[in-house]
Design a protein around this motif. Structure first.
Motif, PDB file in Angstrom:
ATOM      1  N   LEU A  55      47.025  23.265 -64.928  1.00  9.42           N
ATOM      2  CA  LEU A  55      48.146  22.355 -65.161  1.00  9.42           C
ATOM      3  C   LEU A  55      48.311  22.115 -66.655  1.00  9.42           C
ATOM      4  CD1 LEU A  55      50.273  20.523 -63.736  1.00  9.42           C
ATOM      5  CD2 LEU A  55      48.653  18.642 -64.064  1.00  9.42           C
ATOM      6  N   ASP A  56      49.469  22.487 -67.176  1.00  7.74           N
ATOM      7  CA  ASP A  56      49.831  22.159 -68.554  1.00  7.74           C
ATOM      8  C   ASP A  56      51.203  21.521 -68.534  1.00  7.74           C
ATOM      9  OD1 ASP A  56      51.554  24.283 -68.087  1.00  7.74           O
ATOM     10  OD2 ASP A  56      50.383  25.714 -69.243  1.00  7.74           O
ATOM     11  N   GLY A  57      51.744  21.225 -69.706  1.00  5.70           N
ATOM     12  CA  GLY A  57      53.039  20.547 -69.763  1.00  5.70           C
ATOM     13  C   GLY A  57      54.147  21.334 -69.100  1.00  5.70           C
ATOM     14  N   ALA A  58      54.139  22.660 -69.296  1.00  5.13           N
ATOM     15  CA  ALA A  58      55.207  23.495 -68.736  1.00  5.13           C
ATOM     16  C   ALA A  58      55.146  23.538 -67.219  1.00  5.13           C
ATOM     17  CB  ALA A  58      55.111  24.911 -69.315  1.00  5.13           C
ATOM     18  N   SER A  59      53.962  23.793 -66.668  1.00  2.00           N
ATOM     19  CA  SER A  59      53.860  23.874 -65.209  1.00  2.00           C
ATOM     20  C   SER A  59      54.075  22.512 -64.555  1.00  2.00           C
ATOM     21  CB  SER A  59      52.499  24.445 -64.799  1.00  2.00           C
ATOM     22  OG  SER A  59      51.440  23.647 -65.287  1.00  2.00           O
ATOM     23  N   ALA A  60      53.640  21.439 -65.225  1.00  2.00           N
ATOM     24  CA  ALA A  60      53.883  20.094 -64.690  1.00  2.00           C
ATOM     25  C   ALA A  60      55.369  19.806 -64.619  1.00  2.00           C
ATOM     26  CB  ALA A  60      53.173  19.045 -65.547  1.00  2.00           C
ATOM     27  N   ALA A  61      56.116  20.207 -65.665  1.00  2.00           N
ATOM     28  CA  ALA A  61      57.563  20.003 -65.666  1.00  2.00           C
ATOM     29  C   ALA A  61      58.224  20.782 -64.546  1.00  2.00           C
ATOM     30  CB  ALA A  61      58.143  20.422 -67.022  1.00  2.00           C
ATOM     31  N   ALA A  62      57.759  22.022 -64.308  1.00  2.00           N
ATOM     32  CA  ALA A  62      58.338  22.839 -63.238  1.00  2.00           C
ATOM     33  C   ALA A  62      58.077  22.219 -61.873  1.00  2.00           C
ATOM     34  CB  ALA A  62      57.758  24.252 -63.302  1.00  2.00           C
ATOM     35  N   VAL A  63      56.843  21.763 -61.641  1.00  2.00           N
ATOM     36  CA  VAL A  63      56.510  21.152 -60.348  1.00  2.00           C
ATOM     37  C   VAL A  63      57.337  19.890 -60.130  1.00  2.00           C
ATOM     38  CG1 VAL A  63      54.683  20.013 -59.027  1.00  2.00           C
ATOM     39  CG2 VAL A  63      54.190  22.124 -60.273  1.00  2.00           C
ATOM     40  N   GLU A  64      57.533  19.100 -61.189  1.00  2.00           N
ATOM     41  CA  GLU A  64      58.314  17.869 -61.064  1.00  2.00           C
ATOM     42  C   GLU A  64      59.773  18.159 -60.735  1.00  2.00           C
ATOM     43  OE1 GLU A  64      59.560  13.956 -63.741  1.00  2.00           O
ATOM     44  OE2 GLU A  64      58.232  15.475 -64.563  1.00  2.00           O
ATOM     45  N   MET A  65      60.332  19.223 -61.309  1.00  2.00           N
ATOM     46  CA  MET A  65      61.742  19.542 -61.116  1.00  2.00           C
ATOM     47  C   MET A  65      62.025  20.238 -59.790  1.00  2.00           C
ATOM     48  SD  MET A  65      62.807  20.966 -64.892  1.00  2.00           S
ATOM     49  CE  MET A  65      64.547  21.147 -64.455  1.00  2.00           C
ATOM     50  N   ALA A  66      61.010  20.815 -59.166  1.00  2.00           N
ATOM     51  CA  ALA A  66      61.218  21.664 -57.995  1.00  2.00           C
ATOM     52  C   ALA A  66      61.654  20.877 -56.768  1.00  2.00           C
ATOM     53  CB  ALA A  66      59.940  22.430 -57.681  1.00  2.00           C
ATOM     54  N   GLU A  67      62.532  21.494 -55.975  1.00  2.00           N
ATOM     55  CA  GLU A  67      62.864  20.921 -54.667  1.00  2.00           C
ATOM     56  C   GLU A  67      61.681  21.055 -53.713  1.00  2.00           C
ATOM     57  OE1 GLU A  67      66.485  21.140 -56.744  1.00  2.00           O
ATOM     58  OE2 GLU A  67      65.121  22.789 -56.363  1.00  2.00           O
ATOM     59  N   THR A  68      60.932  22.150 -53.837  1.00  2.00           N
ATOM     60  CA  THR A  68      59.774  22.385 -52.986  1.00  2.00           C
ATOM     61  C   THR A  68      58.590  22.783 -53.854  1.00  2.00           C
ATOM     62  OG1 THR A  68      61.193  23.171 -51.179  1.00  2.00           O
ATOM     63  CG2 THR A  68      58.853  23.725 -51.055  1.00  2.00           C
ATOM     64  N   ALA A  69      57.468  22.061 -53.713  1.00  2.00           N
ATOM     65  CA  ALA A  69      56.242  22.378 -54.451  1.00  2.00           C
ATOM     66  C   ALA A  69      55.165  22.764 -53.456  1.00  2.00           C
ATOM     67  CB  ALA A  69      55.793  21.182 -55.287  1.00  2.00           C
ATOM     68  N   LEU A  70      54.743  24.026 -53.507  1.00  2.00           N
ATOM     69  CA  LEU A  70      53.697  24.521 -52.620  1.00  2.00           C
ATOM     70  C   LEU A  70      52.348  24.488 -53.337  1.00  2.00           C
ATOM     71  CD1 LEU A  70      55.397  27.716 -51.088  1.00  2.00           C
ATOM     72  CD2 LEU A  70      55.420  25.378 -50.208  1.00  2.00           C
ATOM     73  N   LEU A  71      51.327  24.108 -52.596  1.00  2.00           N
ATOM     74  CA  LEU A  71      49.963  24.151 -53.100  1.00  2.00           C
ATOM     75  C   LEU A  71      49.140  25.002 -52.148  1.00  2.00           C
ATOM     76  CD1 LEU A  71      47.834  23.170 -55.146  1.00  2.00           C
ATOM     77  CD2 LEU A  71      47.429  21.204 -53.651  1.00  2.00           C
ATOM     78  N   LEU A  72      48.593  26.113 -52.661  1.00  2.00           N
ATOM     79  CA  LEU A  72      47.827  27.030 -51.822  1.00  2.00           C
ATOM     80  C   LEU A  72      46.345  26.699 -51.883  1.00  2.00           C
ATOM     81  CD1 LEU A  72      50.448  28.786 -51.748  1.00  2.00           C
ATOM     82  CD2 LEU A  72      48.934  30.769 -51.769  1.00  2.00           C
ATOM     83  N   THR A  73      45.695  26.801 -50.734  1.00  2.00           N
ATOM     84  CA  THR A  73      44.253  26.644 -50.653  1.00  2.00           C
ATOM     85  C   THR A  73      43.719  27.585 -49.591  1.00  2.00           C
ATOM     86  OG1 THR A  73      42.433  25.060 -50.379  1.00  2.00           O
ATOM     87  CG2 THR A  73      44.335  24.789 -48.937  1.00  2.00           C
ATOM     88  N   THR A  74      42.430  27.852 -49.664  1.00  2.00           N
ATOM     89  CA  THR A  74      41.764  28.588 -48.605  1.00  2.00           C
ATOM     90  C   THR A  74      40.939  27.592 -47.791  1.00  2.00           C
ATOM     91  OG1 THR A  74      40.047  29.117 -50.251  1.00  2.00           O
ATOM     92  CG2 THR A  74      41.684  30.821 -49.768  1.00  2.00           C
ATOM     93  N   PRO A  75      40.636  27.906 -46.529  1.00  2.00           N
ATOM     94  CA  PRO A  75      39.974  26.921 -45.665  1.00  2.00           C
ATOM     95  C   PRO A  75      38.456  26.877 -45.858  1.00  2.00           C
ATOM     96  CG  PRO A  75      40.480  28.882 -44.406  1.00  2.00           C
ATOM     97  CD  PRO A  75      41.038  29.118 -45.774  1.00  2.00           C
ATOM     98  N   ASP A  76      38.040  26.566 -47.088  1.00  2.00           N
ATOM     99  CA  ASP A  76      36.613  26.404 -47.372  1.00  2.00           C
ATOM    100  C   ASP A  76      36.423  25.115 -48.157  1.00  2.00           C
ATOM    101  OD1 ASP A  76      36.478  27.200 -50.459  1.00  2.00           O
ATOM    102  OD2 ASP A  76      37.740  28.675 -49.452  1.00  2.00           O
ATOM    103  N   VAL A  77      35.210  24.609 -48.181  1.00  2.00           N
ATOM    104  CA  VAL A  77      34.934  23.297 -48.755  1.00  2.00           C
ATOM    105  C   VAL A  77      35.321  23.221 -50.225  1.00  2.00           C
ATOM    106  CG1 VAL A  77      33.105  21.659 -49.337  1.00  2.00           C
ATOM    107  CG2 VAL A  77      33.100  22.783 -47.108  1.00  2.00           C
ATOM    108  N   VAL A  78      34.948  24.229 -51.007  1.00  2.00           N
ATOM    109  CA  VAL A  78      35.216  24.193 -52.447  1.00  2.00           C
ATOM    110  C   VAL A  78      36.721  24.146 -52.724  1.00  2.00           C
ATOM    111  CG1 VAL A  78      34.967  25.437 -54.615  1.00  2.00           C
ATOM    112  CG2 VAL A  78      33.055  25.357 -53.011  1.00  2.00           C
ATOM    113  N   ALA A  79      37.483  25.009 -52.052  1.00  2.00           N
ATOM    114  CA  ALA A  79      38.928  25.067 -52.285  1.00  2.00           C
ATOM    115  C   ALA A  79      39.621  23.795 -51.802  1.00  2.00           C
ATOM    116  CB  ALA A  79      39.520  26.286 -51.587  1.00  2.00           C
TER     117      ALA A  79
END
Length: 416
Positions: A272-296
């Protein structure tokens, strides 16, 4: 005619002064002030979702609004809600600022300290303009989104969870249905979209960072048109140049892409930096990917909490996607949803690594076999998100019946 006015003022004293003065304007109906840019955009989006008629005629933006700078906020409001007249409140009445405000989409400028006559004149002019636009647009729902397209960001809970693969195939699915699509690599120091799609191109996001006015011609010069029809805007080849892309330049770039393409898919990586934070804030849809393990899953929870603390995205406005899913996995999607407090995508991407190996090694991710269960899941996810539309029929492709992880597509009549 009653004029509804929504003030966006961060300072409490200034907000009281503005509210008091606009309450004295004839036929004015002032709304409660919003304290920051995020609250303003969220409020307008909620009202627009109800009806065009619910939007205020005039929005007053104070120069010290935050966290998004006032001119950038005006630009975003003008793009997303074209039937709203925006007036800037500022202490700087210079011709340079006036010209910049008009270029951003403002309908007027009021100087501080506020005067009744000047404020009344600017509000009246903006309200008349708004009324004229609404008469021209009518009450159709298609006008609510403005001239811009839909922005979808894809972020990873941690490295290696499949963010780039997901972003590429969401974009390919949208493009295959006939939409104009831009795919942006905003993983500025480690972006791999060029490698995945076998592209060598010297232009990048960094070349747009220092440009104040991104015209269609400037944008066209920075974009690489891939053989699939995707418009690619790549991360810089030299990772250190990623620092040139600030949150301000990212907002300008995303706004320029939104005004030109129907779908904009942004790979934000895991950092996460300023550019990606701005993109996530502006987006109509923000996806967050994870795998089904404890660490992720723990990493996903940290990301969601960080976005919330920084006012980038609320947990309930984030859509979690489970990658490398298997029914025998101990951590199931319902548990991940409970842990993170996010929405859960209806499609989980199966753990079939061998399907990807050959095309990834060859840099031909777009050649992934149509029978691949990974591709089918990601294209089904695109249908669920409303990115895929059947050409000429006004129908979207959505997941077929069969529960979580179902990989078929079916047609559903009507728009989303």
């Amino acid at each position: 005619m009653t004029t509804r006015i929504l003030p966006a003022v961060g300072d409490a004293d200034a907000a009281r002064a503005v509210t008091t003065l606009i309450g004295q304007l004839p036929d004015a109906e002032p709304a409660a002030p919003v304290a920051d840019s995020t609250q303003l955009v969220d409020t307008l989006a909620r009202l627009a979702a109800e009806s065009l008629d619910e939007l205020p005629e005039v929005v007053l933006v104070h120069e010290r609004i935050g966290p998004v700078p006032a001119l950038e906020l005006i630009r975003e409001v003008a793009l997303r809600f074209p039937a709203v007249g925006v007036v800037l409140i500022t202490a700087d009445a210079s011709p340079v600022l006036f010209s910049a405000a008009m270029d951003s989409g403002a309908r007027g400028l009021v100087t501080l300290p506020l005067g009744y006559e000047e404020l009344a004149s600017r509000v009246q002019a903006a309200a008349q303009w708004s009324a004229g636009v609404r008469r021209h647009l009518g009450a159709g729902a298609e006008t609510l989104a403005g001239p811009g397209g839909r922005v979808v960001t894809v972020s990873g809970a941690k490295g290696g969870v499949g963010t780039t693969v997901a972003a590429v195939h969401l974009a390919l699915a949208a493009r295959a249905s006939g939409r104009t699509v831009a795919l942006v690599d905003m993983d500025l120091q480690g972006g791999d979209i060029a490698s995945y799609l076998d592209v060598q191109f010297r232009r990048s996001l960094a070349d747009l960072a220092a440009i104040n006015d991104i015209t269609p011609r400037v944008l066209q010069d920075a974009v690489y048109v891939h053989e699939t029809g995707l418009a690619l805007l790549l991360a810089p080849g030299e990772g250190e140049r990623g620092e040139e892309v600030t949150d301000r330049s990212a907002r300008q770039i995303v706004s320029a892409l939104r005004s030109r393409y129907e779908v904009v898919v942004i790979d934000c990586g895991t950092h996460l930096d300023g550019a990606s934070a701005a993109a996530v804030e502006m987006a109509e849809t923000a996806l967050l990917l994870t795998t089904p393990d404890v660490v992720a899953v723990r990493a996903a929870k940290r990301v969601v909490r960080m976005w919330d603390r920084l006012q980038v995205r609320k947990p309930e406005e984030t859509t979690l996607v489970v990658n490398r899913y298997h029914r025998s996995t101990e951590i199931q999607p319902a548990l991940i949803q409970k842990i993170t407090g996010t929405r859960m995508a209806g499609v989980a991407v199966p753990a079939h690594f061998k399907e990807l190996a050959a095309v990834v090694d060859a840099g031909r991710l777009h050649d992934l076999d149509a029978r691949s269960s990974v591709r089918q899941a990601l294209w089904s996810l695109a249908g669920e998100l409303g990115l895929v539309k059947a050409a000429g029929q006004g129908r979207e492709l959505v997941p077929a019946p069969g529960g979580r992880g179902s990989l078929g597509l079916r047609r559903r009549g009507g728009g989303r």
